[in-house]
Motif scaffolding. Structure first.
Motif, PDB file in Angstrom:
ATOM      1  N   ILE A  70     -34.490  -5.256  -4.835  1.00 52.18           N
ATOM      2  CA  ILE A  70     -34.189  -6.595  -6.198  1.00 52.18           C
ATOM      3  C   ILE A  70     -35.789  -7.222  -5.969  1.00 52.18           C
ATOM      4  CG2 ILE A  70     -33.525  -8.408  -5.513  1.00 52.18           C
ATOM      5  CD1 ILE A  70     -31.484  -7.537  -3.788  1.00 52.18           C
ATOM      6  N   MET A  71     -37.211  -7.081  -4.487  1.00 52.63           N
ATOM      7  CA  MET A  71     -38.154  -7.615  -4.315  1.00 52.63           C
ATOM      8  C   MET A  71     -38.651  -7.530  -5.985  1.00 52.63           C
ATOM      9  SD  MET A  71     -37.985  -7.813  -0.201  1.00 52.63           S
ATOM     10  CE  MET A  71     -40.015  -8.241  -0.286  1.00 52.63           C
ATOM     11  N   SER A  72     -38.751  -5.807  -6.121  1.00 55.65           N
ATOM     12  CA  SER A  72     -39.883  -5.417  -6.819  1.00 55.65           C
ATOM     13  C   SER A  72     -39.057  -5.872  -8.832  1.00 55.65           C
ATOM     14  CB  SER A  72     -39.838  -4.167  -7.045  1.00 55.65           C
ATOM     15  OG  SER A  72     -41.172  -3.416  -7.851  1.00 55.65           O
ATOM     16  N   LEU A  73     -38.070  -6.283  -8.476  1.00 58.76           N
ATOM     17  CA  LEU A  73     -37.613  -6.717  -9.811  1.00 58.76           C
ATOM     18  C   LEU A  73     -37.725  -7.631 -10.277  1.00 58.76           C
ATOM     19  CD1 LEU A  73     -33.993  -4.465 -10.262  1.00 58.76           C
ATOM     20  CD2 LEU A  73     -36.678  -4.039 -11.744  1.00 58.76           C
ATOM     21  N   PHE A  74     -38.048  -9.131  -8.670  1.00 58.25           N
ATOM     22  CA  PHE A  74     -38.290 -10.073  -9.482  1.00 58.25           C
ATOM     23  C   PHE A  74     -40.046 -10.477  -9.558  1.00 58.25           C
ATOM     24  CE2 PHE A  74     -39.804 -14.143  -7.603  1.00 58.25           C
ATOM     25  CZ  PHE A  74     -39.237 -14.825  -7.875  1.00 58.25           C
ATOM     26  N   LEU A  75     -40.888  -9.446  -9.126  1.00 58.85           N
ATOM     27  CA  LEU A  75     -42.031  -9.577  -8.541  1.00 58.85           C
ATOM     28  C   LEU A  75     -42.470  -8.992 -10.936  1.00 58.85           C
ATOM     29  CD1 LEU A  75     -44.794 -10.115  -7.531  1.00 58.85           C
ATOM     30  CD2 LEU A  75     -44.471  -7.638  -6.920  1.00 58.85           C
ATOM     31  N   TRP A  76     -41.838  -7.886 -10.979  1.00 55.81           N
ATOM     32  CA  TRP A  76     -42.651  -7.836 -12.027  1.00 55.81           C
ATOM     33  C   TRP A  76     -41.302  -7.878 -13.606  1.00 55.81           C
ATOM     34  CZ3 TRP A  76     -46.992  -6.372 -11.379  1.00 55.81           C
ATOM     35  CH2 TRP A  76     -47.647  -5.452 -10.108  1.00 55.81           C
ATOM     36  N   GLY A  77     -40.183  -9.145 -13.346  1.00 56.21           N
ATOM     37  CA  GLY A  77     -39.971  -9.767 -14.179  1.00 56.21           C
ATOM     38  C   GLY A  77     -38.771  -8.955 -14.669  1.00 56.21           C
ATOM     39  N   GLY A  78     -38.977  -7.855 -13.982  1.00 56.12           N
ATOM     40  CA  GLY A  78     -37.050  -7.070 -14.725  1.00 56.12           C
ATOM     41  C   GLY A  78     -35.990  -6.802 -13.810  1.00 56.12           C
ATOM     42  N   SER A  79     -34.806  -6.008 -14.583  1.00 58.55           N
ATOM     43  CA  SER A  79     -33.499  -6.782 -14.180  1.00 58.55           C
ATOM     44  C   SER A  79     -32.887  -4.635 -14.524  1.00 58.55           C
ATOM     45  CB  SER A  79     -33.154  -7.068 -15.003  1.00 58.55           C
ATOM     46  OG  SER A  79     -32.888  -6.675 -16.318  1.00 58.55           O
ATOM     47  N   ASP A  80     -31.997  -4.961 -13.705  1.00 57.10           N
ATOM     48  CA  ASP A  80     -31.978  -3.429 -14.137  1.00 57.10           C
ATOM     49  C   ASP A  80     -31.103  -3.077 -15.183  1.00 57.10           C
ATOM     50  OD1 ASP A  80     -30.757  -4.034 -11.295  1.00 57.10           O
ATOM     51  OD2 ASP A  80     -28.990  -4.084 -11.249  1.00 57.10           O
ATOM     52  N   GLU A  81     -30.834  -3.795 -16.138  1.00 57.92           N
ATOM     53  CA  GLU A  81     -30.962  -2.725 -17.693  1.00 57.92           C
ATOM     54  C   GLU A  81     -32.352  -3.233 -18.265  1.00 57.92           C
ATOM     55  OE1 GLU A  81     -29.437  -5.698 -16.744  1.00 57.92           O
ATOM     56  OE2 GLU A  81     -27.706  -4.985 -15.425  1.00 57.92           O
ATOM     57  N   ASP A  82     -33.352  -3.447 -17.963  1.00 57.41           N
ATOM     58  CA  ASP A  82     -35.106  -3.910 -18.243  1.00 57.41           C
ATOM     59  C   ASP A  82     -35.767  -3.943 -17.700  1.00 57.41           C
ATOM     60  OD1 ASP A  82     -36.757  -4.073 -20.030  1.00 57.41           O
ATOM     61  OD2 ASP A  82     -36.966  -5.945 -20.085  1.00 57.41           O
ATOM     62  N   ARG A  83     -35.999  -2.435 -17.212  1.00 58.03           N
ATOM     63  CA  ARG A  83     -36.537  -2.451 -15.922  1.00 58.03           C
ATOM     64  C   ARG A  83     -38.844  -2.826 -16.723  1.00 58.03           C
ATOM     65  NH1 ARG A  83     -35.173  -0.654 -10.572  1.00 58.03           N
ATOM     66  NH2 ARG A  83     -32.798   0.025 -10.738  1.00 58.03           N
ATOM     67  N   LYS A  84     -39.581  -3.158 -15.807  1.00 56.58           N
ATOM     68  CA  LYS A  84     -40.100  -3.145 -15.841  1.00 56.58           C
ATOM     69  C   LYS A  84     -41.655  -2.570 -15.400  1.00 56.58           C
ATOM     70  CE  LYS A  84     -39.781  -7.130 -18.641  1.00 56.58           C
ATOM     71  NZ  LYS A  84     -40.056  -7.028 -20.514  1.00 56.58           N
ATOM     72  N   VAL A  85     -42.593  -1.743 -15.648  1.00 50.49           N
ATOM     73  CA  VAL A  85     -43.590  -1.185 -14.968  1.00 50.49           C
ATOM     74  C   VAL A  85     -44.367  -2.068 -13.745  1.00 50.49           C
ATOM     75  CG1 VAL A  85     -45.795   0.146 -15.356  1.00 50.49           C
ATOM     76  CG2 VAL A  85     -44.690   0.192 -17.600  1.00 50.49           C
ATOM     77  N   ALA A  86     -43.813  -1.318 -12.821  1.00 53.80           N
ATOM     78  CA  ALA A  86     -44.488  -2.192 -11.517  1.00 53.80           C
ATOM     79  C   ALA A  86     -46.418  -1.572 -11.320  1.00 53.80           C
ATOM     80  CB  ALA A  86     -44.360  -1.012 -10.450  1.00 53.80           C
ATOM     81  N   TRP A  87     -47.184  -2.672 -11.660  1.00 49.18           N
ATOM     82  CA  TRP A  87     -49.266  -1.893 -12.132  1.00 49.18           C
ATOM     83  C   TRP A  87     -49.335  -1.725 -10.808  1.00 49.18           C
ATOM     84  CZ3 TRP A  87     -49.529  -0.802 -16.639  1.00 49.18           C
ATOM     85  CH2 TRP A  87     -49.028  -0.964 -17.883  1.00 49.18           C
ATOM     86  N   VAL A  88     -48.567  -1.783  -9.728  1.00 49.68           N
ATOM     87  CA  VAL A  88     -49.586  -2.196  -8.269  1.00 49.68           C
ATOM     88  C   VAL A  88     -48.339  -1.323  -7.090  1.00 49.68           C
ATOM     89  CG1 VAL A  88     -51.154  -3.847  -6.302  1.00 49.68           C
ATOM     90  CG2 VAL A  88     -50.690  -4.641  -8.833  1.00 49.68           C
ATOM     91  N   ASN A  89     -48.386  -0.329  -6.620  1.00 55.08           N
ATOM     92  CA  ASN A  89     -48.173   0.343  -5.659  1.00 55.08           C
ATOM     93  C   ASN A  89     -47.394  -1.336  -4.088  1.00 55.08           C
ATOM     94  OD1 ASN A  89     -48.125   1.280  -2.459  1.00 55.08           O
ATOM     95  ND2 ASN A  89     -48.167   3.538  -3.903  1.00 55.08           N
ATOM     96  N   TRP A  90     -46.462  -0.661  -3.692  1.00 53.00           N
ATOM     97  CA  TRP A  90     -45.824  -1.774  -2.831  1.00 53.00           C
ATOM     98  C   TRP A  90     -46.646  -1.905  -2.364  1.00 53.00           C
ATOM     99  CZ3 TRP A  90     -43.162  -5.957  -4.263  1.00 53.00           C
ATOM    100  CH2 TRP A  90     -42.098  -6.291  -3.634  1.00 53.00           C
ATOM    101  N   GLU A  91     -46.974  -0.275  -1.422  1.00 53.08           N
ATOM    102  CA  GLU A  91     -47.355  -0.849   0.243  1.00 53.08           C
ATOM    103  C   GLU A  91     -48.514  -1.438   0.234  1.00 53.08           C
ATOM    104  OE1 GLU A  91     -46.806   2.343  -1.040  1.00 53.08           O
ATOM    105  OE2 GLU A  91     -44.461   1.822   0.034  1.00 53.08           O
TER     106      GLU A  91
END
Length: 304
Positions: A70-91
């Motif tokens: 949920i935190m990752s989707l919020f950060l990158w502006g995505g959703s369950d239906e439309d996932r965005k690319v995570a440009w930086v490793n979460w760690e």
């Protein structure tokens, strides 16, 4: 007051304590007058419980994973239906801003820190009701066969299954030595004797004894009484010489209880920023959790 108090009002905790104390008094009176029979917990040393209030401080791994998503989707502006690319490793994002991250709290480490506070409390508050209840029900460690919660607790912050992160963050300060294992706990600050003198430990006839049981007082002088299950070979004799050299500078303190101390303040390679962010990079999950725990108030004492 007619409309009640809003959530977050600073007066709310005080009102809760007033009500809780009143309820506690009522329950004690009901038990004394035998109008209420307490619940008996445990098989050997039974504990009577008439009122139990607690807050759960543990998040299951499934919940942790969902929260991170949920935190990752919020950060990158995505959703369950439309996932965005995570440009930086979460760690990397969980690193402090001074180390190139965004200072996002690492939920896995923070959850371990909360579990570490449970274990810290179990070590320091043995006379409290909640500790007596847990020891009565789960005390010997065998309860992990029947309790999912206790099994997760042991895996997260106890022994080899947790890579000893808690043990590495905590040391013992000895008083009489009646609550500290001689061989199996790091009470001298250099490591566990069972690891430092492994060959000697294997032939010890006192592997399961506490510090106070490894010697005796003669008038005002403390004498060590180490016993062995067989004749010592040359290697063990050399280890024994080193062990006795260490022990020669130690004397138990009569009338003083053993206590636990945090080692978090001794880490020179890292500093704690704010309440939970870590300056150092390359630490393990356990290292981070240990530092989080110290800043949650789990440990106040610094070893010097």
């Amino acid at each position: 007051m007619e409309k009640g108090i809003r959530q977050g009002d600073p007066l709310a905790p005080f009102l809760f304590l007033v009500v809780a104390e009143g309820l506690n008094g009522i329950m004690k009176q009901a038990v004394l007058t035998k109008n209420f029979l307490p619940l008996c917990i445990g098989k050997n040393e039974k504990v009577d419980v008439s009122l139990l209030q607690f807050a759960d401080k543990m998040m299951p791994k499934g919940v942790l994973k969902q929260c991170k998503q949920i935190m990752s989707l919020f950060l990158w502006g995505g959703s369950d239906e439309d996932r965005k690319v995570a440009w930086v490793n979460w760690e990397d994002l969980c690193n402090p801003k001074s180390a190139g991250g965004l200072g996002i709290r690492d939920l896995e480490c923070f959850n371990l820190a909360l579990l570490g506070k449970w274990r810290w409390g179990l070590m320091l508050e043995k006379d409290q009701l909640w500790c007596k209840v847990l020891y009565a029900k789960y005390g010997d460690g065998q309860a992990k066969k029947v309790s999912i919660w206790w099994a997760d607790f042991l895996k997260s912050c106890v022994g080899s299954e947790a890579n000893f992160w808690f043990e590495n963050a905590v040391s013992r300060r000895i008083g009489e030595g009646d609550d500290t294992w001689f061989w199996r706990e790091d009470w001298f600050g250099n490591g566990k004797f069972c690891d430092m003198f492994a060959d000697l430990f294997q032939v010890s006839a006192q592997q399961e004894l506490r510090v106070v049981e490894m010697g005796c007082w003669e008038v005002d002088k403390w004498l060590w009484n180490l016993q062995w299950s067989c004749r010592l070979d040359d290697g063990c004799v050399n280890q024994l010489s080193s062990l006795l050299n260490i022990l020669s500078s130690f004397t138990p303190i009569r009338g003083q209880k053993d206590r636990c101390c945090s080692l978090a303040g001794q880490r020179s390679s890292a500093a704690v920023c704010g309440s939970w962010a870590i300056e150092s990079k390359g630490w393990s999950v356990g290292d981070l959790a240990g530092s989080y725990m110290a800043n949650l108030g789990g440990a106040k004492c610094k070893v010097v």
